[in-house]
Scaffold this active site. Structure first.
Site, PDB file in Angstrom:
ATOM      1  N   ARG A 264     -97.812  27.366  -1.247  1.00 25.31           N
ATOM      2  CA  ARG A 264     -96.619  28.210  -1.152  1.00 25.31           C
ATOM      3  C   ARG A 264     -97.019  29.622  -0.731  1.00 25.31           C
ATOM      4  O   ARG A 264     -97.973  30.183  -1.261  1.00 25.31           O
ATOM      5  CB  ARG A 264     -95.875  28.251  -2.489  1.00 25.31           C
ATOM      6  CG  ARG A 264     -95.396  26.866  -2.924  1.00 25.31           C
ATOM      7  CD  ARG A 264     -94.587  26.899  -4.190  1.00 25.31           C
ATOM      8  NE  ARG A 264     -94.275  25.532  -4.627  1.00 25.31           N
ATOM      9  CZ  ARG A 264     -93.610  25.234  -5.731  1.00 25.31           C
ATOM     10  NH1 ARG A 264     -93.163  26.191  -6.501  1.00 25.31           N
ATOM     11  NH2 ARG A 264     -93.382  23.975  -6.066  1.00 25.31           N
ATOM     12  N   ARG A 279     -99.441  32.580 -10.445  1.00 28.22           N
ATOM     13  CA  ARG A 279     -98.718  32.469  -9.163  1.00 28.22           C
ATOM     14  C   ARG A 279     -99.730  32.498  -8.021  1.00 28.22           C
ATOM     15  O   ARG A 279    -100.240  33.550  -7.659  1.00 28.22           O
ATOM     16  CB  ARG A 279     -97.708  33.619  -9.032  1.00 28.22           C
ATOM     17  CG  ARG A 279     -96.643  33.407  -7.967  1.00 28.22           C
ATOM     18  CD  ARG A 279     -95.624  34.526  -7.998  1.00 28.22           C
ATOM     19  NE  ARG A 279     -94.916  34.589  -9.251  1.00 28.22           N
ATOM     20  CZ  ARG A 279     -93.856  33.847  -9.565  1.00 28.22           C
ATOM     21  NH1 ARG A 279     -93.374  32.997  -8.681  1.00 28.22           N
ATOM     22  NH2 ARG A 279     -93.266  33.966 -10.730  1.00 28.22           N
ATOM     23  N   GLU A 351     -92.895  29.559 -17.681  1.00 25.17           N
ATOM     24  CA  GLU A 351     -92.517  28.272 -17.075  1.00 25.17           C
ATOM     25  C   GLU A 351     -93.746  27.445 -16.719  1.00 25.17           C
ATOM     26  O   GLU A 351     -94.697  27.944 -16.131  1.00 25.17           O
ATOM     27  CB  GLU A 351     -91.688  28.508 -15.813  1.00 25.17           C
ATOM     28  CG  GLU A 351     -91.248  27.218 -15.134  1.00 25.17           C
ATOM     29  CD  GLU A 351     -90.733  27.431 -13.720  1.00 25.17           C
ATOM     30  OE1 GLU A 351     -90.770  26.454 -12.942  1.00 25.17           O
ATOM     31  OE2 GLU A 351     -90.324  28.561 -13.387  1.00 25.17           O
ATOM     32  N   SER A 354     -90.288  22.375 -14.202  1.00 27.81           N
ATOM     33  CA  SER A 354     -88.866  22.447 -13.909  1.00 27.81           C
ATOM     34  C   SER A 354     -88.402  21.033 -13.571  1.00 27.81           C
ATOM     35  O   SER A 354     -88.948  20.411 -12.649  1.00 27.81           O
ATOM     36  CB  SER A 354     -88.617  23.403 -12.740  1.00 27.81           C
ATOM     37  OG  SER A 354     -87.249  23.684 -12.587  1.00 27.81           O
ATOM     38  N   ARG A 393    -101.258  26.015 -14.476  1.00 26.69           N
ATOM     39  CA  ARG A 393    -100.602  26.718 -15.587  1.00 26.69           C
ATOM     40  C   ARG A 393    -100.921  26.033 -16.922  1.00 26.69           C
ATOM     41  O   ARG A 393    -100.994  26.696 -17.958  1.00 26.69           O
ATOM     42  CB  ARG A 393     -99.104  26.798 -15.353  1.00 26.69           C
ATOM     43  CG  ARG A 393     -98.742  27.704 -14.189  1.00 26.69           C
ATOM     44  CD  ARG A 393     -97.271  28.050 -14.148  1.00 26.69           C
ATOM     45  NE  ARG A 393     -96.980  28.938 -13.030  1.00 26.69           N
ATOM     46  CZ  ARG A 393     -95.840  29.610 -12.871  1.00 26.69           C
ATOM     47  NH1 ARG A 393     -94.881  29.498 -13.783  1.00 26.69           N
ATOM     48  NH2 ARG A 393     -95.648  30.397 -11.829  1.00 26.69           N
TER      49      ARG A 393
END
Length: 426
Positions: A264, A279, A351, A354, A393
């Protein structure tokens, strides 16, 4: 994308529901294009009928020995007008399709209404954050003290937002992914898949990343061949397995899981989470995808979320589950639960997964259908996806929650078989 017939017939209602997501539907433009489409379509259909009638008249006139040159000229003129009308209709439809492709999914009635993450609703918590009797370190400090987490070398190789893992931390990262895959395939009924990391544009359009989010993708241009994109998540390749297919009802549900790197560009993330592994431009994820019959999709969402939660429970990591509000949901979701894991150094939940039900939103873009056994007719499937979990994560959470006073890391009980029985690293 949304059903064009639904948008046409319930335009104001659709606009109001989308407004709860912070999306302003250009109602005036849509109405203008629809009116134009109807006018051109009616004129084209009338012209086609008239041309057919004239063509029949030519045959009759020929039988009577009449001069048919004027009729032939008239038919040719109508043919040119008809072709121009079809081209105009195609252009209008193309613009309508473009509008539809950029409209997000409609929120389910059970989704809390709100503008942003501050309006998400906590559904439940599991576990209690550990109290440390020493000064805790973040995952960066824990990883760097032995040279096992190296951002400087990664930056030399690739620039910012990359990490180089070495030694026991690299092994722990691999162990986490293997544990997740084994859990989902052995206990949760998923079929493991190994998918391409590069996909063509139609696959990304099918799951909703294109055209709206092209700036978030890494694109590889190729001369005389279709461009390729690095996958932002295995959701893209797994969900598109059924693109263009008509499945039999007895094949459902399909449940896929894959461990892949994800890529990403993090466009718009400047200044956010610049320290550490939260991130990154490249990270690993174990992704779950379900393809289901429509009436079962909301129960499937609960099951899929529970599958992701089980990973955290077995790792004994405290977490909470949030129902995302309308303003914080992803583009293609009709309902989403976020799992947030406790990160001690930040003294808050972050987070880590999801889980979303996309309804028929992706299926309509992909033309993914099943044959309804009662009617025998093809109908759109429902698609779901969720992280089970983001591996990097999860590694962050393990390092921080299992740290000891000397900076060593206890290995979670469930991971010891994957670590050769090692109980402590560092």
């Amino acid at each position: 994308m949304l059903d064009s017939k639904l948008v046409r017939t319930q335009l104001q209602d659709i606009a109001q529901r989308l407004a709860t997501r912070g999306f302003e539907l250009d109602v005036a433009r849509f109405e203008a294009l629809e009116a134009q489409r109807k006018t051109v379509q009616t004129r084209t259909e009338q012209l086609q009928a008239e041309r057919n009638s004239r063509s029949k008249a030519i045959g009759q006139a020929k039988q009577r020995g009449e001069d048919i040159a004027p009729l032939l000229a008239d038919v040719d003129r109508m043919g040119s007008e008809l072709e121009a009308g079809k081209q105009e209709l195609d252009a209008i439809q193309s613009e309508l399709d473009s509008l539809l492709l950029n409209i997000p999914n409609l929120p389910h009635e059970s989704v809390p209404i709100g503008d942003d993450e501050d309006h998400n609703v906590e559904v439940r918590r599991w576990g209690t954050p550990k109290q440390f009797d020493f000064e805790i370190k973040d995952h960066v400090a824990l990883g760097e003290q032995h040279g096992w987490l190296d951002f400087e070398t990664a930056a030399k190789l690739s620039g910012a937002r990359f990490a180089l893992l070495r030694g026991p931390i690299a092994r722990l990262h691999r162990a986490l992914a293997q544990f997740m895959i084994d859990l989902h395939t052995r206990e949760h009924g998923y079929e493991e898949a190994y998918t391409p990391y590069l996909v063509q544009a139609p696959a990304l359009q099918g799951t909703g990343q294109l055209p709206k989010f092209e700036e978030d993708l890494f694109k590889i241009g190729r001369e005389n061949e279709a461009d390729l994109y690095l996958i932002p998540t295995a959701e893209v390749s797994l969900t598109n397995i059924v693109a263009g297919e008509i499945l039999e009802a007895k094949q459902l549900p399909l449940k896929f899981v894959a461990h892949t790197p994800c890529f990403r560009s993090e466009a718009g993330a400047s200044g956010r989470d610049t320290r550490g592994m939260i991130r990154q431009h490249q990270f690993d994820k174990v992704e779950m995808v379900q393809i289901v019959e429509p009436s079962t999709s909301y129960q499937a969402l609960e099951d899929l979320t529970a599958n992701a939660e089980k990973v955290l429970q077995l790792l004994e990591l405290p977490y909470r589950v949030l129902a995302l509000c309308t303003g914080d949901m992803g583009f293609g979701a009709t309902k989403t639960y976020d799992l947030e894991v406790w990160v001690p150094s930040q003294d808050k939940y972050r987070e880590i997964s999801s889980c979303s039900n996309c309804g028929d939103f992706q299926a309509r873009r992909m033309q993914a259908r099943f044959r309804n056994p009662e009617t025998g007719k093809p109908e759109l499937l429902h698609t779901l996806n969720g992280s089970g979990l983001a591996v990097g994560r999860t590694l962050v959470a393990v390092l921080e929650n299992y740290q000891q006073a000397d900076g060593s890391i206890r290995v979670p009980q469930v991971l010891k078989p994957y670590m050769g029985g090692i109980e402590v690293i560092g």
